[in-house]
Design a protein around this motif. Structure first.
Motif, mmCIF file in Angstrom:
data_model
loop_
_atom_site.group_PDB
_atom_site.id
_atom_site.type_symbol
_atom_site.label_atom_id
_atom_site.label_comp_id
_atom_site.label_asym_id
_atom_site.label_seq_id
_atom_site.Cartn_x
_atom_site.Cartn_y
_atom_site.Cartn_z
ATOM 1 N N LYS A 1 -5.204 -43.141 -28.120
ATOM 2 C CA LYS A 1 -4.333 -44.303 -27.966
ATOM 3 C C LYS A 1 -2.987 -44.127 -28.675
ATOM 4 O O LYS A 1 -2.153 -45.019 -28.644
ATOM 5 C CB LYS A 1 -5.026 -45.555 -28.525
ATOM 6 C CG LYS A 1 -6.270 -45.973 -27.756
ATOM 7 C CD LYS A 1 -5.929 -46.438 -26.355
ATOM 8 C CE LYS A 1 -7.141 -46.935 -25.610
ATOM 9 N NZ LYS A 1 -6.820 -47.399 -24.245
ATOM 10 N N ARG A 2 -2.819 -42.955 -29.300
ATOM 11 C CA ARG A 2 -1.586 -42.645 -30.047
ATOM 12 C C ARG A 2 -1.340 -43.647 -31.164
ATOM 13 O O ARG A 2 -0.211 -44.081 -31.415
ATOM 14 C CB ARG A 2 -0.374 -42.581 -29.118
ATOM 15 C CG ARG A 2 -0.560 -41.729 -27.864
ATOM 16 C CD ARG A 2 -0.908 -40.295 -28.198
ATOM 17 N NE ARG A 2 0.184 -39.610 -28.874
ATOM 18 C CZ ARG A 2 0.063 -38.394 -29.420
ATOM 19 N NH1 ARG A 2 -1.107 -37.749 -29.354
ATOM 20 N NH2 ARG A 2 1.097 -37.836 -29.998
ATOM 21 N N ILE A 3 -2.425 -44.017 -31.840
ATOM 22 C CA ILE A 3 -2.319 -44.937 -32.975
ATOM 23 C C ILE A 3 -2.505 -44.135 -34.248
ATOM 24 O O ILE A 3 -3.586 -43.568 -34.481
ATOM 25 C CB ILE A 3 -3.404 -46.058 -32.885
ATOM 26 C CG1 ILE A 3 -3.225 -46.854 -31.603
ATOM 27 C CG2 ILE A 3 -3.330 -46.951 -34.120
ATOM 28 C CD1 ILE A 3 -4.357 -47.837 -31.347
ATOM 29 N N PHE A 4 -1.474 -44.070 -35.077
ATOM 30 C CA PHE A 4 -1.531 -43.296 -36.306
ATOM 31 C C PHE A 4 -1.004 -44.135 -37.463
ATOM 32 O O PHE A 4 0.061 -44.746 -37.356
ATOM 33 C CB PHE A 4 -0.697 -42.016 -36.182
ATOM 34 C CG PHE A 4 -1.053 -41.154 -35.000
ATOM 35 C CD1 PHE A 4 -0.192 -41.040 -33.934
ATOM 36 C CD2 PHE A 4 -2.280 -40.499 -34.956
ATOM 37 C CE1 PHE A 4 -0.517 -40.265 -32.832
ATOM 38 C CE2 PHE A 4 -2.617 -39.718 -33.860
ATOM 39 C CZ PHE A 4 -1.734 -39.602 -32.798
ATOM 40 N N LEU A 5 -1.765 -44.171 -38.550
ATOM 41 C CA LEU A 5 -1.316 -44.856 -39.755
ATOM 42 C C LEU A 5 -0.508 -43.863 -40.568
ATOM 43 O O LEU A 5 -1.055 -42.988 -41.232
ATOM 44 C CB LEU A 5 -2.506 -45.374 -40.576
ATOM 45 C CG LEU A 5 -2.170 -46.028 -41.908
ATOM 46 C CD1 LEU A 5 -1.240 -47.226 -41.705
ATOM 47 C CD2 LEU A 5 -3.423 -46.448 -42.638
ATOM 48 N N THR B 1 -5.985 -43.207 -42.782
ATOM 49 C CA THR B 1 -6.891 -44.141 -42.103
ATOM 50 C C THR B 1 -8.347 -43.839 -42.442
ATOM 51 O O THR B 1 -9.103 -44.737 -42.828
ATOM 52 C CB THR B 1 -6.700 -44.059 -40.580
ATOM 53 O OG1 THR B 1 -5.354 -44.381 -40.258
ATOM 54 C CG2 THR B 1 -7.621 -45.032 -39.866
ATOM 55 N N ASN C 1 -4.712 -38.761 -38.839
ATOM 56 C CA ASN C 1 -4.994 -40.112 -39.351
ATOM 57 C C ASN C 1 -5.727 -40.012 -40.682
ATOM 58 O O ASN C 1 -6.741 -40.677 -40.897
ATOM 59 C CB ASN C 1 -5.825 -40.903 -38.339
ATOM 60 C CG ASN C 1 -5.002 -41.979 -37.638
ATOM 61 O OD1 ASN C 1 -4.190 -42.658 -38.288
ATOM 62 N ND2 ASN C 1 -5.188 -42.135 -36.346
ATOM 63 N N TYR D 1 -10.588 -41.968 -30.752
ATOM 64 C CA TYR D 1 -10.103 -43.129 -29.996
ATOM 65 C C TYR D 1 -8.668 -43.458 -30.396
ATOM 66 O O TYR D 1 -7.808 -43.695 -29.531
ATOM 67 C CB TYR D 1 -11.019 -44.327 -30.238
ATOM 68 C CG TYR D 1 -10.506 -45.609 -29.629
ATOM 69 C CD1 TYR D 1 -10.686 -45.879 -28.273
ATOM 70 C CD2 TYR D 1 -9.834 -46.553 -30.416
ATOM 71 C CE1 TYR D 1 -10.203 -47.055 -27.709
ATOM 72 C CE2 TYR D 1 -9.347 -47.717 -29.861
ATOM 73 C CZ TYR D 1 -9.524 -47.967 -28.503
ATOM 74 O OH TYR D 1 -9.029 -49.117 -27.947
ATOM 75 N N LEU D 2 -8.409 -43.481 -31.696
ATOM 76 C CA LEU D 2 -7.048 -43.748 -32.174
ATOM 77 C C LEU D 2 -6.093 -42.654 -31.707
ATOM 78 O O LEU D 2 -4.941 -42.926 -31.341
ATOM 79 C CB LEU D 2 -7.038 -43.845 -33.702
ATOM 80 C CG LEU D 2 -7.868 -44.976 -34.318
ATOM 81 C CD1 LEU D 2 -7.816 -44.888 -35.845
ATOM 82 C CD2 LEU D 2 -7.370 -46.335 -33.851
ATOM 83 N N TYR D 3 -6.578 -41.418 -31.728
ATOM 84 C CA TYR D 3 -5.771 -40.276 -31.285
ATOM 85 C C TYR D 3 -5.377 -40.426 -29.812
ATOM 86 O O TYR D 3 -4.216 -40.211 -29.444
ATOM 87 C CB TYR D 3 -6.576 -39.000 -31.515
ATOM 88 C CG TYR D 3 -5.973 -37.730 -30.947
ATOM 89 C CD1 TYR D 3 -4.991 -37.034 -31.639
ATOM 90 C CD2 TYR D 3 -6.421 -37.235 -29.722
ATOM 91 C CE1 TYR D 3 -4.452 -35.857 -31.120
ATOM 92 C CE2 TYR D 3 -5.898 -36.060 -29.199
ATOM 93 C CZ TYR D 3 -4.912 -35.379 -29.900
ATOM 94 O OH TYR D 3 -4.381 -34.220 -29.376
#
Length: 374
Positions: A368-372, A315, A312, A364-366
């Protein structure tokens, strides 16, 4: 070596590449500041030497901190054979890929404008050149070259042409009032081009380190990264032999860069050819080290910290820019009781707190598998 028609090529994501990207980003999101504060607090001589490397050189020369940006561009180039060539081999239409890299480029240019304060100060005196814009544009041009060439030899010709063109402009083209080969903030060909063709405010007043000629020059670094990616993607599995190719390539580039620097200075703000070759060479060596340890030897127990950052990277870059002051306040809110009585070590504690908060957010993003990804 033909890098385009080997049916045995691997296509998995390089774990080492995400780790190296995270290692790179750490230094501009608090790691460099931590070293500086730690050196000040301890007054250890050897640490002061390292702390000096956490600042850009004023003009000519080279510090470790000057590597951070070109290393990121090199890493983005390494991903091109995986992201672009792999899709072409699977039958993805070229037009679709061109649209994709165009959107990526435009998104990064826009992010760069936001980073420079477009919303904060408006467009009347905005700096249009930016780190993110340069990344987007250099990736775009490098990806186009890779997309439209089938052999490494052809890409080497493109690379040589770009580097030769930059060298001729910087060394041989006379600048009005200064002559040819001027390597100063006022009289260089970079400065002349930026002053005449780059709209908006220039970062350096008379030049911009992410100016027009720098973008072209940085394309060469990204393209060298794509050549490293072609080496790694060629074959069935990770191997020490590939790591060896990277070491040889990196060492050769460093030697050539140092030889050229005897008459053609290493200047980051101008992205001179010796600077391109030196940073690409060191990037080859770092990639080789990370690749050998992580992908070849499979020593991966330590990589999560860097992976979380590397996956990220955009991000955290934007987050630190937008919420930097709030981040400092958060760290002080939770750790002030430790930092206040600690003297010079107080800033060390607060910086560690800031890095920890950034990392926990990215973790946390990792999870949740949230990647910009752009």
């Amino acid at each position: 070596m033909n890098a385009e028609h080997n049916p045995n090529r691997i296509n998995e994501r390089l774990v080492s590449l995400d780790t190296l990207r995270g290692f790179d980003m750490l230094w501009i999101t608090g790691g460099g500041t931590l070293v500086v504060f730690l050196a000040k607090a301890t007054e250890w001589g050897w640490l002061n030497v390292i702390a000096e490397q956490m600042e850009h050189v004023p003009w000519a020369g080279f510090h470790f901190y000057d590597l951070i940006f070109p290393l990121f561009m090199f890493i983005s180039g390494v991903a091109i054979p995986y992201a672009i060539t792999g899709k072409l081999e699977k039958g993805t239409p070229k037009r679709e890929l061109v649209n994709k890299i165009t959107k990526r480029m435009l998104t990064l240019v826009i992010f760069g404008l936001l980073y420079n304060g477009a919303f904060e100060n408006g467009f009347s005196d905005l700096r249009y050149a930016s780190v993110l814009g340069q990344i987007g544009l250099a990736y775009f041009f490098a990806a186009l070259i890779v997309m439209n060439t089938k052999q490494v030899r052809t890409r080497l010709i493109w690379l040589g042409g770009i580097l030769l063109g930059i060298a001729l402009l910087q060394l041989a083209v006379p600048v009005p009032g200064f002559g040819a080969g001027e390597m100063t903030k006022v009289g260089s060909v970079n400065s002349w081009i930026d002053q005449h063709f780059l709209p908006g405010k220039l970062y350096g007043g008379t030049f911009d380190p992410e100016g027009l000629l720098c973008i072209v020059s940085a394309t060469a670094v990204t393209l060298m990264g794509s050549l490293a990616g072609a080496i790694l993607r060629d074959g069935k599995a990770a191997s020490a032999r590939k790591a060896g190719f990277l070491v040889i390539s990196g060492a050769a580039l460093v030697i050539v860069a140092l030889a050229l620097s005897t008459f053609y200075p290493i200047i980051k703000a101008m992205w001179t050819v010796p600077f391109d070759l030196l940073t690409a060479g060191v990037s080859f060596l770092l990639l080789s080290l990370f690749y050998y340890i992580i992908d070849v030897k499979k020593w991966q127990g330590w990589i999560l910290f860097f992976q979380v950052i590397g996956l990220n990277s955009i991000t955290i870059y934007m987050f630190v820019r937008i919420f930097g002051k709030s981040l400092a306040n958060i760290s002080k809110f939770f750790l002030g009781w430790l930092a206040n009585p600690a003297g010079d070590f107080g800033m060390v504690i607060l910086t560690i707190g800031g890095i920890a908060f950034e990392w926990l957010l990215l973790y946390y993003l990792y999870k949740k598998r949230i990647f910009l990804r752009v």
